[in-house]
Design an enzyme around this catalytic site. Structure first.
Site, mmCIF file in Angstrom:
data_model
loop_
_atom_site.group_PDB
_atom_site.id
_atom_site.type_symbol
_atom_site.label_atom_id
_atom_site.label_comp_id
_atom_site.label_asym_id
_atom_site.label_seq_id
_atom_site.Cartn_x
_atom_site.Cartn_y
_atom_site.Cartn_z
ATOM 1 N N ASP A 372 34.159 43.812 46.939
ATOM 2 C CA ASP A 372 33.404 42.593 47.182
ATOM 3 C C ASP A 372 34.272 41.590 47.940
ATOM 4 O O ASP A 372 35.155 41.990 48.707
ATOM 5 C CB ASP A 372 32.912 42.004 45.852
ATOM 6 C CG ASP A 372 31.534 41.384 45.985
ATOM 7 O OD1 ASP A 372 31.466 40.221 46.401
ATOM 8 O OD2 ASP A 372 30.540 42.060 45.684
ATOM 9 N N HIS A 523 31.308 35.317 45.345
ATOM 10 C CA HIS A 523 30.438 36.421 44.938
ATOM 11 C C HIS A 523 31.178 37.441 44.082
ATOM 12 O O HIS A 523 30.672 37.896 43.050
ATOM 13 C CB HIS A 523 29.860 37.084 46.188
ATOM 14 C CG HIS A 523 28.755 38.050 45.911
ATOM 15 N ND1 HIS A 523 28.972 39.386 45.700
ATOM 16 C CD2 HIS A 523 27.410 37.869 45.819
ATOM 17 C CE1 HIS A 523 27.821 39.993 45.494
ATOM 18 N NE2 HIS A 523 26.852 39.101 45.560
ATOM 19 N N SER A 701 22.393 41.743 43.339
ATOM 20 C CA SER A 701 23.811 42.047 43.135
ATOM 21 C C SER A 701 24.187 41.908 41.671
ATOM 22 O O SER A 701 25.008 42.673 41.151
ATOM 23 C CB SER A 701 24.674 41.115 43.983
ATOM 24 O OG SER A 701 24.476 41.331 45.350
#
Length: 769
Positions: A372, A523, A701
């Protein structure tokens, strides 16, 4: 001696390459001869004319000798056998015949010469075109990465020795990085290449071999865009803005707002597929009616029978508030702000019961790799569970852009510390945090510099030497500033640089707290909290799903949430090297990349489970990071679509709960009964954020992160399970719903309590007892 060794190596390599790898490529074996002929052509056409002259001269001499031999034969035998002498007329006839023949030869010679010239011109032009084509090829692949992997076969060509020789020749032209654990090669040509180098041309031929697959490196990104609420201007701001700075993220969970699904307090889900909801939490803090209680019943079939639509729902309907704009909503427990929402009371998958049951059985550490945007390794809720951390960002550029200031690197802020006194009197030393000596800058002919604010320096890109600059403090007013008082154009550039860099320093200072971590986007840190948050602060921090998960962090996406296929492949290789059992991959692309599929296939052979999000969609065309089509049967997204051919991928969609208690697919979630396996909660989840912050967000996600955490939970109970056995346990624990029947492959969502119970049952009898 060196030349001899080189010659032997050259012959050896060429024989192997030509006979084994390049039976389909012409002229490789005799490439040196071809090059020599081309060089002869380039030297000039005169050499070829000389060859033509020599050729026809020999023809002419042969004809002359033929004539002489004919003249010598004065006597010949006629048909009757009589001997007869030729007279002079016969000689004249022979001379005339010879003259005609000589004239014909000259004409033919001229004609052939013209044809030869045309042929040589074509050969020369063909050679020039070939050079231009090679230059174009080199220009296209220069400074780019190529992804190389050998086609699988059972012949001798797949042996290590021949692969080694193949790549050794390629390495003579560029840089090769071998990804050992997934059998890939990353290849880069140098920045400066000699186009005349014969070895380079051979390397280009190598890359055309049918024995390998060569793929250009391409960019891939998440399908979501994070937003935060800015209290200063009462509007939503993109987190990954130009200054890459994140605002309005709370230091403590108690400071986070309660999300209540009313039209006045937050935007519809379908409007923004990935939105941080930051609102005033005190609005419903004391309202007990907003607390949603858990339905502890495990008898889902009975619940299904109570619904006319045969759909699963919760019985307590009075605790929901309808979303007037979307006719559907997500719920969030408004009183207890602990961990993710599935731990707080919004427990449609019975997470709390499942975790309570698994508490005494979680005995094994599980390596979970997250590919990520990185992680905040210093976050108090995460740092104890991070065991490995790596960054693969070959294509990232360290630039810091602030409203038109495009060429300031974040690692270099020098250049404003010293301004020479010979150029500008009174401005000898200017500190980075304080510019004294230039309190007021007035100008009669400089637009946009009457008032200089730190937040806006647009309009001062050019300060000309003809402009008169007056300062009330350090630069005295005068009509013309001469000699040492004169400010030249270079000095004005220094002033411009100084002002520009001062703004940069201020912006950098504001964002410094967010640039210290490896995750400048948030994120990756958010996902890590869902999977393995383990806060020492108890209820004041984040408790993730799997307490035994050990995080292997691989940063393949930059702070703009985008990365390259080669970086992702390097992360796959890194995860396999560190013996990860599970990989969380929350990125998607509409493009099929054979290298990505092949890498996932290599992970399948190593029994590594990959959890992928189905992707987010939006009907809003302005949302660039969301796909317009939600049905993956119409528009495939990868790697989710690879699950049809690979058995180590689980693709996850996002579910929400309506006001009547029905569980349905989120309107911003991609789906497919062919490529998406199941659904999981992913709306309004609280999790960790960089710099010891916390945030609320939604998206597929995070649904995938929930499944990743549950897979880690299963393996922590029984580490002997294979990836296929884990998948079978998930399938066995699915709650079937009519609303998801044609949306996902398994037709429902996971029930954590059943999943844990089935996992415990899979333990050997002696360990269970």
């Amino acid at each position: 001696m060196i030349n001899r060794q080189y010659f032997i190596w050259y012959i050896f390599i060429f024989n192997i390459i030509n006979k084994i790898y390049f039976e389909n490529i012409r002229y490789v074996k005799n490439y040196e001869v071809v090059i020599r002929k081309k060089k002869n052509i380039e030297r000039g056409i005169g050499n070829d004319f000389a060859f033509i002259r020599r050729y026809y001269k020999s023809r002419l001499l042969s004809d002359v000798s033929y004539k002489n031999n004919s003249i010598k034969g004065k006597n010949r035998v006629d048909k009757e056998g009589d001997i007869k002498k030729y007279d002079n007329n016969d000689d004249n006839k022979m001379d005339n015949s010879y003259d005609y023949k000589n004239k014909s030869i000259k004409e033919n010679e001229t004609k052939i010469r013209k044809e030869q010239v045309i042929s040589l011109d074509k050969r020369y032009n063909r050679n020039i075109n070939e050079k231009e084509e090679i230059k174009k090829k080199i220009k296209d692949i220069q400074r780019k990465r190529l992804i190389i992997y050998f086609k699988q076969d059972n012949t001798i060509l797949s042996s290590r020795n021949y692969k080694h020789i193949f790549m050794k020749v390629l390495s003579s032209c560029g840089h090769i990085e071998k990804l050992t654990f997934i059998n890939f090669y990353l290849y880069e040509f140098p920045k400066s290449i000699n186009n005349e180098d014969m070895l380079l041309k051979i390397c280009l031929r190598l890359l055309e071999s049918r024995r390998i697959n060569v793929e250009n490196d391409n960019q891939i990104s998440h399908t979501v865009q994070m937003k935060s609420y800015n209290n200063n201007n009462n509007k939503w701001d993109n987190i990954n803005s130009k200054n890459n700075c994140i605002y309005q993220i709370k230091d403590k969970i108690k400071d986070l707002p309660n999300v209540s699904p009313s039209a006045s307090t937050f935007t519809s889900i379908s409007t923004s597929p990935y939105t941080l909801k930051l609102r005033d939490r005190n609005k419903y803090a004391n309202d007990k009616n907003h607390i949603f209680k858990i339905n502890h019943s495990n008898k889902h079939k009975n619940n299904n029978n109570n619904n006319n639509n045969n759909d699963y729902h919760n019985n307590n309907k009075s605790n929901y508030h309808s979303h007037s704009s979307a006719k559907c909503q997500t719920q969030r427990l408004n009183k207890k702000m602990i961990g993710t929402n599935i731990l707080d009371g919004y427990d449609i998958i019975q997470m709390e019961e499942g975790l309570n049951l698994s508490h005494n059985y979680e005995l094994n550490d599980v390596n979970v790799c997250i590919i990520d945007t990185g992680i905040d390794e210093n976050h108090i809720d995460l740092k104890d569970n991070i065991i490995e951390k790596k960054t693969f960002m070959k294509h990232s550029y360290k630039k810091y852009n602030i409203d038109g200031i495009n060429n300031i690197e974040s690692d270099n802020i020098d250049g404003i510390n010293n301004i020479e006194s010979d150029n500008i009197d009174g401005i000898n030393n200017i500190e980075s945090d304080n510019i004294d000596g230039i309190n007021n800058i007035e100008s009669d002919n400089i637009d946009g510099i009457n008032n200089i604010e730190s937040d806006n320096i647009d309009g001062i890109n050019n300060i000309k030497s003809s402009d008169n600059i007056k300062s009330s403090d350090n630069i005295k007013s005068s009509d013309n500033i001469n000699s040492s008082d004169n400010i030249k154009s270079s000095d004005n550039n220094n002033v411009h640089t100084m002002l520009r860099n001062k703004l940069y320093l201020k912006k950098k200072k504001e964002c410094s707290n967010y640039n210290t971590s490896n995750d400048g986007h948030g994120h990756g840190t958010f996902i890590a909290g869902i999977i393995a948050g383990n806060s020492p602060k108890g209820k004041k921090g984040i408790k993730g799903i799997s307490k035994k998960a050990k995080l292997i962090i691989c940063k393949a996406l930059n702070n703009n949430n985008a990365g390259y296929i080669s970086d992702i492949l390097e992360c796959f290789n890194f995860c396999a090297k560190k013996k990860a059992r599970i990989i969380n991959a929350s990125f998607a692309s509409t493009t099929h990349y054979p290298s990505l599929f092949q890498a996932l296939k290599e992970l399948q052979d190593k029994d590594i489970l990959v959890i992928s999000s189905s992707g987010n969609c939006s009907s809003n065309s302005k949302c660039k990071q969301a796909f317009q089509e939600c049905n993956l049967n119409i528009q495939k997204l990868y790697p989710a679509a690879y699950s049809a051919d690979l058995n180590n991928i689980i693709s996850v969609s996002n579910i929400i709960q309506q006001s009547n208690g029905n569980i349905v697919l989120s309107p911003d979630s991609c789906y497919s009964p062919n490529y998406v396996h199941l659904a999981a909660p992913g709306g309004n989840i609280i999790s960790t954020f960089p710099n010891n912050k916390y945030a609320i967000s939604s998206g597929t996600s995070f649904s995938a992160s929930v499944i990743t955490g549950l897979a880690s939970l299963v393996l922590s109970i029984n580490s002997n399970l294979t990836s296929q056995q884990v998948i079978e346990l998930f399938k066995k624990s699915i709650v079937q719903t009519k609303s998801l029947e044609n949306k996902v492959k398994w037709g429902g969502f996971i029930n954590v309590y059943d999943l844990v119970r089935f996992t415990i049952d899979s333990l050997p009898k002696d360990k269970d007892e």
